[in-house]
Design an enzyme around this catalytic site. Structure first.
Site, short mmCIF file in Angstrom:
data_model
loop_
_atom_site.label_atom_id
_atom_site.label_comp_id
_atom_site.label_asym_id
_atom_site.label_seq_id
_atom_site.Cartn_x
_atom_site.Cartn_y
_atom_site.Cartn_z
N ASP A 254 15.77 -13.68 25.36
CA ASP A 254 17.11 -13.04 24.79
C ASP A 254 17.23 -11.60 25.23
O ASP A 254 16.48 -10.90 24.95
CB ASP A 254 17.02 -13.12 23.27
CG ASP A 254 18.07 -12.83 22.47
OD1 ASP A 254 19.15 -13.37 22.77
OD2 ASP A 254 18.10 -11.65 21.74
N GLU A 326 17.80 -13.91 29.74
CA GLU A 326 19.46 -13.79 29.38
C GLU A 326 19.71 -12.35 29.75
O GLU A 326 19.34 -11.38 29.21
CB GLU A 326 19.72 -14.12 28.01
CG GLU A 326 21.12 -13.99 27.79
CD GLU A 326 21.59 -13.41 26.43
OE1 GLU A 326 22.59 -13.93 25.71
OE2 GLU A 326 20.74 -12.69 25.68
#
Ligand SMILES: *[C@@H]1O[C@H](CO)[C@@H](O)[C@H](O)[C@H]1NC(C)=O
Ligand SMILES: *[C@@H]1O[C@H](CO)[C@@H](O)[C@H](O)[C@H]1NC(C)=O
Ligand SMILES: *[C@@H]1O[C@H](CO)[C@@H](O)[C@H](O)[C@H]1NC(C)=O
Ligand SMILES: *[C@@H]1O[C@H](CO)[C@@H](O)[C@H](O)[C@H]1NC(C)=O
Ligand SMILES: *[C@@H]1O[C@H](CO)[C@@H](O)[C@H](O)[C@H]1NC(C)=O
Length: 612
Positions: A254, A326
């Site tokens: 993330d 990401e």
């Protein structure tokens, strides 16, 4: 003015500071040279090997499950892990062989699970570790891989580590990014630097307990962990090992761009002078000290080594462990993560450009250019990927309009590279309209009743539409956690599967099966003479049939000649066609089509097989 000019104090015993950083820098430079040399030495052999030896994550679609919204099993209106288990056969039907499950860890849910209080447990809302093990076993039984969401850059401020860090309890004291404030001439204490958080205003928040500032890239309830602290770094690697021991097939990392900041906490960022921005907004500044700092590469490299140590593949089995990271940056920045050791950085260019929120219009030429840029900038031997939607953005079908829902699926599933599907995209789910009273996304709530719609991510997170019964088969509760889309009685898995006509889910499945053909799996992609309305390209692998993909992204019916180069054929056979084109009997599956004159309505898409 600024009395505090010394470096931040070290609280970890083996914290990377001062001289200790020098060998690390040397390692980076050497590693960089090694990577460059390896690339030079192996790239020619990579190109020669045919057919290529693809890993599972290069062959399959990756399907993103947002667990709150997928399937509820216990009637509390929120999806859970047993719910996912009960739906695993669905992926066999879709021919999807890899799942990414968004966070299910314990969390106060201020950011719906991206704010964790433990990385190695399951929030009771979603089930428990036994359920997770069960999910993994059942998925593997069906030849489906599962990757977890690794929230690497921060924890919840409720995390025990943070509580102990605030109290300077070792070894946690240095687990987060702490700095004393700057003392001005008039005696006032201010944050160490002008760094701004993604949500606006200072990224530094004062801790009364510790009498220091802590850094947070997002909200103050998401304090940033400190990868310059060796103990923290080991702790995070142990978390990765914990899930690998359970058998997971990899991880999605993330918000990696924000994972580390410069160790020069007292240095200010320079203004970008971007028009329309103000000092309290992140975009006003050049984020060189707080985003994509080079030291992230060292950490990613270590994670890659951990993942590789669990790869026991042999010639018969592919047990490679997958790492996708990401970030929203353009290729020049995101492609660095390939060299760091990630298998791929997410490519969100189709989200960013095909988005009326940011751009008025991205026509077929613009779409072609975005795709071509991904291929042109890809480092040698690396693998491309494309994404249309995720839990942080409007759904693609709602950005472009439902006329293009099927066309977008044809695009995503016929490009060279790994496609990521956001749950519900395969049936044509659209964004919901959420009143302020029903808004759940804290980002939306913070913006208040007049502005919540500008930022709220609730519209793209509505419950999965399984069937036409009440609550679409998602939950037995009277009210799901977010409202269902009112179109669920027609747009749902069962109705589409059962339909005697062509439907989005069938188109998706047909493509998911067809894309196993060598030409679509790894064959070259060559664009034809694209116009503002008509996107078309050829996929070809030697000794295999070529596939011609044609999509009308315009808003008028057009007749086009596709028989010239690069196709150079008079006829082909329709393998896949969008729902309206089939249902209105304008095209017939498995029938011949004359390429010199093909008439396409807006939103029509075709995949045409060409025999040699
Ligand atoms: C001290 O100086 C700063 C910056 O000039 C100013 O914002 C602040 O109000 C001053 N504080 C006091 C107590 O005068
Ligand atoms: C922004 O404006 C300042 C002040 O005019 C100037 O010094 C600086 O160079 C500008 N920065 C950029 C990136 O243009
Ligand atoms: C819809 O799904 C729910 C949950 O699986 C099930 O109880 C219900 O019977 C289904 N409805 C129909 C019409 O199949
Ligand atoms: C769909 O088909 C299944 C089995 O073929 C059947 O059980 C179900 O009732 C059908 N659902 C609808 C909505 O027609
Ligand atoms: C049709 O597309 C053109 C661009 O090709 C655009 O300028 C125009 O606004 C569109 N018209 C409608 C009705 O959407």
């Amino acid at each position: 003015m600024d009395k505090t000019s010394e470096k931040p104090k070290s609280f970890c015993t083996r914290l990377c500071q001062g001289k200790l950083c020098i060998p690390l820098i040397a390692v980076t430079v050497l590693a960089g040279i090694a990577v460059a040399l390896t690339t030079v030495l192996t790239s020619s052999s990579v190109r020669e090997r045919f057919p290529p030896d693809l890993k599972w994550w290069q062959k399959s679609i990756v399907y993103q499950i947002y667990p709150r919204s997928f399937q509820d099993s216990d009637g509390d209106g929120v999806g859970d892990l047993p719910g996912i288990i009960s739906r695993l056969d669905y992926f066999t039907y879709l021919n999807v062989k890899a799942l990414w499950i968004s966070p299910f860890y314990p969390s106060p849910m201020r950011d719906f699970g991206y704010d964790t209080t433990s990385h190695v447990e399951v929030d009771p809302l979603f089930g428990n570790l036994f359920d997770f093990d069960n999910l993994l076993r059942e998925a593997h039984k069906r030849d489906i891989r599962v990757i977890i969401d690794f929230v690497a850059g921060y924890t919840s401020s409720d995390h025990p580590w943070f509580k102990k860090s605030e109290q300077r309890i070792e070894p946690y004291a240095g687990y987060y990014v702490w700095a004393a404030g700057k003392t001005l001439d008039n005696g006032t204490t201010v944050p160490p630097s002008n760094w701004i958080s993604s949500f606006g205003y200072s990224a530094w928040t004062w801790s009364k307990t510790r009498q220091e500032y802590f850094y947070h890239s997002f909200t103050p309830s998401q304090p940033q962990v400190n990868y310059r602290c060796t103990e923290l770094r080991e702790e995070m690697k142990n978390i990765i090992r914990f899930w690998l021991e359970r058998g997971v097939d990899g991880m999605r990392v993330d918000a990696i761009a924000y994972m580390m900041v410069s160790d020069q906490y007292y240095e200010d960022q320079k203004p970008s002078n971007k028009s329309g921005t103000q000092w309290w907004q992140l975009a006003y500044w050049i984020p060189s000290l707080t985003q994509n700092v080079p030291d992230i590469g060292l950490v990613v490299k270590e994670w890659g080594e951990v993942l590789d140590s669990y790869d026991d593949s042999d010639s018969d089995t592919d047990h490679s462990k997958f790492m996708v990271v990401e970030l929203y940056d353009p290729p020049k920045i995101r492609n660095r993560y390939y060299a760091y050791g990630a298998d791929m950085p997410f490519n969100f260019d189709l989200i960013v450009t095909m988005n009326p929120v940011y751009h008025t219009y991205c026509d077929a030429i613009c779409i072609r250019d975005v795709i071509q840029e991904e291929y042109d900038t890809l480092p040698d031997g690396k693998w491309a990927n494309f994404v249309l939607s995720n839990h942080d953005n409007k759904r693609a079908s709602s950005r472009l309009g439902s006329l293009y829902t099927d066309a977008l699926i044809v695009l995503l599933l016929t490009l060279r590279g790994t496609p990521t599907t956001y749950y519900g995209e395969e049936i044509g789910m659209e964004d919901i309209v959420v009143s302020f009273a029903e808004t759940r996304d804290p980002w939306g709530i913070n913006y208040g009743p007049d502005h919540y719609q500008e930022v709220s991510r609730d519209p793209a997170r509505s419950p999965m539409q399984w069937n036409s019964s009440s609550n679409a088969g998602f939950t037995e509760a009277t009210k799901p956690w977010l409202p269902l889309h009112p179109n669920f009685r027609t747009i749902n898995v069962e109705t589409e599967k059962n339909s005697t006509e062509m439907a989005t889910i069938k188109l998706y499945r047909d493509l998911a099966i067809l894309r196993e053909e060598p030409s679509l799996q790894y064959g070259l992609l060559t664009f034809g003479d694209v116009t503002p309305s008509i996107l078309f390209y050829l996929r070809s692998a030697q000794d295999n049939p070529d596939y011609l993909v044609i999509i009308n992204f315009g808003n008028m019916t057009l007749t086009h000649d596709f028989s010239g180069p690069p196709v150079s054929k008079a006829q082909g056979r329709v393998k896949v066609a969008t729902s309206a084109a089939v249902n209105e009997k304008r095209f017939y599956l498995n029938s011949a089509v004359t390429l010199s004159s093909v008439t396409l309505n807006p939103g029509d898409g075709l995949v045409i097989e060409l025999q040699h």
